[in-house]
Scaffold this active site. Structure first.
Site, PDB file in Angstrom:
ATOM      1  N   ASP A  50       7.446   8.913  25.751  1.00 59.80           N
ATOM      2  CA  ASP A  50       7.741   7.593  26.310  1.00 59.80           C
ATOM      3  C   ASP A  50       7.758   6.562  25.188  1.00 59.80           C
ATOM      4  O   ASP A  50       6.751   6.377  24.503  1.00 59.80           O
ATOM      5  CB  ASP A  50       6.662   7.200  27.332  1.00 59.80           C
ATOM      6  N   TYR A  55       8.386  -1.407  21.055  1.00 62.70           N
ATOM      7  CA  TYR A  55       7.246  -0.838  20.326  1.00 62.70           C
ATOM      8  C   TYR A  55       7.484  -0.773  18.819  1.00 62.70           C
ATOM      9  O   TYR A  55       6.535  -0.669  18.045  1.00 62.70           O
ATOM     10  CB  TYR A  55       6.916   0.578  20.821  1.00 62.70           C
ATOM     11  N   LYS A  84      13.241   1.866  26.717  1.00 65.42           N
ATOM     12  CA  LYS A  84      13.257   0.721  27.646  1.00 65.42           C
ATOM     13  C   LYS A  84      13.931  -0.479  27.000  1.00 65.42           C
ATOM     14  O   LYS A  84      13.898  -0.625  25.780  1.00 65.42           O
ATOM     15  CB  LYS A  84      11.815   0.317  28.004  1.00 65.42           C
ATOM     16  N   HIS A 115      12.157  -2.785  31.170  1.00 63.76           N
ATOM     17  CA  HIS A 115      10.727  -2.811  30.833  1.00 63.76           C
ATOM     18  C   HIS A 115       9.906  -3.698  31.785  1.00 63.76           C
ATOM     19  O   HIS A 115       8.789  -3.362  32.162  1.00 63.76           O
ATOM     20  CB  HIS A 115      10.574  -3.288  29.381  1.00 63.76           C
TER      21      HIS A 115
HETATM   22  N1  LIG Z   1       5.840   0.128  30.688  1.00 60.29           N
HETATM   23  C1  LIG Z   1       4.884  -0.624  30.169  1.00 60.29           C
HETATM   24  O1  LIG Z   1       4.896  -1.865  30.276  1.00 60.29           O
HETATM   25  C2  LIG Z   1       3.777   0.023  29.436  1.00 60.29           C
HETATM   26  C3  LIG Z   1       3.890   1.331  29.048  1.00 60.29           C
HETATM   27  N2  LIG Z   1       2.874   1.953  28.354  1.00 60.29           N
HETATM   28  C4  LIG Z   1       3.065   3.355  27.938  1.00 60.29           C
HETATM   29  O2  LIG Z   1       1.916   4.125  28.305  1.00 60.29           O
HETATM   30  C5  LIG Z   1       1.312   4.676  27.132  1.00 60.29           C
HETATM   31  C6  LIG Z   1      -0.189   4.798  27.292  1.00 60.29           C
HETATM   32  O3  LIG Z   1      -0.810   3.567  27.585  1.00 60.29           O
HETATM   33  P1  LIG Z   1      -1.730   2.820  26.514  1.00 60.29           P
HETATM   34  O4  LIG Z   1      -1.983   1.453  27.024  1.00 60.29           O
HETATM   35  O5  LIG Z   1      -1.117   2.984  25.202  1.00 60.29           O
HETATM   36  O6  LIG Z   1      -3.099   3.543  26.513  1.00 60.29           O
HETATM   37  P2  LIG Z   1      -4.026   4.709  27.081  1.00 60.29           P
HETATM   38  O7  LIG Z   1      -4.565   4.337  28.416  1.00 60.29           O
HETATM   39  O8  LIG Z   1      -3.385   6.030  26.902  1.00 60.29           O
HETATM   40  O9  LIG Z   1      -5.232   4.538  26.042  1.00 60.29           O
HETATM   41  C7  LIG Z   1      -5.122   4.829  24.687  1.00 60.29           C
HETATM   42  C8  LIG Z   1      -6.389   4.387  23.986  1.00 60.29           C
HETATM   43  O10 LIG Z   1      -7.499   5.115  24.538  1.00 60.29           O
HETATM   44  C9  LIG Z   1      -8.212   5.715  23.474  1.00 60.29           C
HETATM   45  N3  LIG Z   1      -8.785   7.000  23.922  1.00 60.29           N
HETATM   46  C10 LIG Z   1      -8.138   7.993  24.567  1.00 60.29           C
HETATM   47  N4  LIG Z   1      -8.996   9.007  24.789  1.00 60.29           N
HETATM   48  C11 LIG Z   1     -10.188   8.665  24.263  1.00 60.29           C
HETATM   49  C12 LIG Z   1     -11.447   9.305  24.181  1.00 60.29           C
HETATM   50  N5  LIG Z   1     -11.665  10.506  24.702  1.00 60.29           N
HETATM   51  N6  LIG Z   1     -12.456   8.629  23.573  1.00 60.29           N
HETATM   52  C13 LIG Z   1     -12.251   7.401  23.034  1.00 60.29           C
HETATM   53  N7  LIG Z   1     -11.067   6.741  23.077  1.00 60.29           N
HETATM   54  C14 LIG Z   1     -10.047   7.366  23.694  1.00 60.29           C
HETATM   55  C15 LIG Z   1      -7.186   5.945  22.385  1.00 60.29           C
HETATM   56  O11 LIG Z   1      -7.872   6.021  21.151  1.00 60.29           O
HETATM   57  P3  LIG Z   1      -7.479   7.157  20.090  1.00 60.29           P
HETATM   58  O12 LIG Z   1      -6.185   6.695  19.519  1.00 60.29           O
HETATM   59  O13 LIG Z   1      -8.622   7.138  19.138  1.00 60.29           O
HETATM   60  O14 LIG Z   1      -7.354   8.451  20.815  1.00 60.29           O
HETATM   61  C16 LIG Z   1      -6.342   4.678  22.509  1.00 60.29           C
HETATM   62  O15 LIG Z   1      -6.933   3.604  21.838  1.00 60.29           O
HETATM   63  C17 LIG Z   1       1.775   3.724  26.026  1.00 60.29           C
HETATM   64  O16 LIG Z   1       1.548   4.208  24.745  1.00 60.29           O
HETATM   65  C18 LIG Z   1       3.215   3.472  26.423  1.00 60.29           C
HETATM   66  O17 LIG Z   1       4.015   4.566  26.059  1.00 60.29           O
HETATM   67  C19 LIG Z   1       1.712   1.272  28.115  1.00 60.29           C
HETATM   68  C20 LIG Z   1       1.549  -0.049  28.460  1.00 60.29           C
HETATM   69  C21 LIG Z   1       2.577  -0.780  29.155  1.00 60.29           C
HETATM   70  O1  LIG Z   2       4.861  -1.336  27.116  1.00 58.10           O
HETATM   71  C1  LIG Z   2       4.137  -2.231  26.761  1.00 58.10           C
HETATM   72  O2  LIG Z   2       3.127  -2.120  25.929  1.00 58.10           O
HETATM   73  C2  LIG Z   2       2.604  -3.389  25.685  1.00 58.10           C
HETATM   74  C3  LIG Z   2       1.165  -3.405  25.371  1.00 58.10           C
HETATM   75  O3  LIG Z   2       0.469  -2.306  25.820  1.00 58.10           O
HETATM   76  C4  LIG Z   2       2.963  -4.155  26.910  1.00 58.10           C
HETATM   77  O4  LIG Z   2       3.077  -5.487  26.693  1.00 58.10           O
HETATM   78  C5  LIG Z   2       4.268  -3.606  27.201  1.00 58.10           C
HETATM   79  O5  LIG Z   2       4.663  -3.741  28.501  1.00 58.10           O
END
Ligand SMILES: NC(=O)C1=CN([C@@H]2O[C@H](COP(=O)(O)OP(=O)(O)OC[C@H]3O[C@@H](n4cnc5c(N)ncnc54)[C@H](OP(=O)(O)O)[C@@H]3O)[C@@H](O)[C@H]2O)C=CC1
Ligand SMILES: O=C1O[C@H](CO)[C@@H](O)[C@@H]1O
Length: 326
Positions: A50, A55, A84, A115
């Site tokens: 994704d 990003y 997106k 998005h």
């Molecule tokens: N459409 C939209 O608007 C959005 C889409 N997304 C999508 O969803 C994906 C995932 O969501 P996102 O908000 O990034 O985050 P997540 O909910 O996947 O959380 C990721 C964070 O959690 C930490 N983490 C995961 N497992 C553990 C663990 N066991 N112990 C400690 N820390 C942990 C990771 O640290 P570490 O790196 O150390 O593992 C990282 O900092 C995004 O990357 C993106 O692709 C996200 C937000 C908005």
């Molecule tokens: O996809 C996305 O990621 C950022 C931050 O997590 C958020 O603003 C956006 O929708």
């Protein structure tokens, strides 16, 4: 034997399939790390990535894909790649898509999402992604409450479906029920097959999920552990279930979605974690319901971006608009 999340696919309303486990690619501090993250994930069995123009990580993902294809680890058609179009690029989603495709080194994506159901005032290259006036307020191209230009932007995605071979499916992200209702009434030919939303046990929103299900819109759950700091993984029940099934807390957080028909998009900078969170424990219906109940009393949303204000979502921090928004 425990099933693998990497073996599960879901069928979308247009008959195409989406792998249940997708790698999230919001940038780490050093976005170059994305290359190794994607290679690690694909070698571990992930088939779904994704990403988004916003990003700024697509060129590193492209480097990973090039290497994976050259080494014969996977073929293009084995993968499901989502990108997106950001709100500031709403006037020309095809240009945004072309930039994404060039960076990814691909000639099509499997899924192209709007998005957010918002239009921001960017230039012809979608810049700046967060246009602000001299007081620091976001500059919209319409009124965020009553405007419907976000539907025009969706129509451009439909045009891309009709006139090019650059996308296999189109969908949306961050659509609330009121926004989706308006969109579905205005769709010309291609209904969104996916709504990508924040969803986890601390943010139960069964009404939105049911609305999507009833309308044939698959849910992809983003921020499955609550994003930075992973608050969801501190929940007692998640930890108890991880011990009971002898899996990691991340695998419980993923299973919560996959076992209920939603794809899930975890992100990690930790390569060991990426590799190891692919088992799918067979949680019972009672356990899934107990996970759902955790957030019912006081739901918490962790992605509370300013452009989400007024979109008709419940529990948006700082949102002063009515919950009955339509
Ligand atoms: N459409 C939209 O608007 C959005 C889409 N997304 C999508 O969803 C994906 C995932 O969501 P996102 O908000 O990034 O985050 P997540 O909910 O996947 O959380 C990721 C964070 O959690 C930490 N983490 C995961 N497992 C553990 C663990 N066991 N112990 C400690 N820390 C942990 C990771 O640290 P570490 O790196 O150390 O593992 C990282 O900092 C995004 O990357 C993106 O692709 C996200 C937000 C908005
Ligand atoms: O996809 C996305 O990621 C950022 C931050 O997590 C958020 O603003 C956006 O929708």
């Amino acid at each position: 034997m425990t099933q693998l999340a990497t073996d599960v696919d879901f069928v979308l309303s247009n008959g195409k399939t989406i792998p249940a486990l997708g790698l999230g690619t919001v940038p780490p501090e050093d976005p170059h790390e994305l290359k190794e993250q994607v290679i690690t994930a694909v070698k571990a069995g992930y088939r779904h990535i994704d990403t988004a123009w916003y990003y700024g990580t697509e060129e590193y993902i492209g480097q990973a894909l090039k290497q994976l294809f050259e080494e014969g680890i996977v073929k293009r058609e084995d993968l499901f790649i989502t990108t997106k179009v950001w709100p500031s690029f709403w006037r020309n989603p095809e240009k945004s898509l072309d930039k994404s495709l060039a960076d990814l080194g691909l000639d099509y994506v499997d899924l192209f999402l709007q998005h957010w159901p918002v239009v921001l005032h960017g230039d012809e290259n979608g810049l700046p992604p967060q246009p602000r006036d001299k007081d620091g307020k976001l500059i919209y191209d319409d009124d965020p409450v009553s405007g419907i230009k976000y539907i025009d932007a969706y129509h451009s995605l439909e045009d891309i479906m009709d006139n090019t071979s650059k996308v296999k499916s189109i969908g949306v992200s961050n659509y609330s029920i009121p926004k989706l209702r308006k969109l579905l009434a205005a769709v010309r030919k291609h209904k969104p097959v996916v709504n990508q939303i924040e969803y986890h046990p601390l943010l139960p929103q069964q009404d939105l999920v049911k609305y999507c299900y009833d309308n044939g819109v698959h849910i992809s759950a983003y921020s499955p552990v609550g994003s930075n700091g992973a608050p969801v993984l501190k929940l007692q029940l998640i930890n108890e279930l991880a011990s009971k099934y002898d899996v990691s807390v991340n695998e419980i957080a993923n299973a919560y979605h996959i076992l209920q028909g939603r794809s899930v998009l975890p992100r990690s900078s930790n390569l060991e974690r990426i590799k190891s969170i692919i088992r799918l424990p067979n949680l019972t219906t009672e356990e899934l319901n107990a996970l759902y109940q955790i957030g019912v009393e006081s739901p918490t949303r962790y992605i509370n971006d300013e452009w989400g204000y007024g979109l008709g979502f419940k529990w948006w921090k700082g949102d002063t608009l009515s919950k009955d928004f339509d």
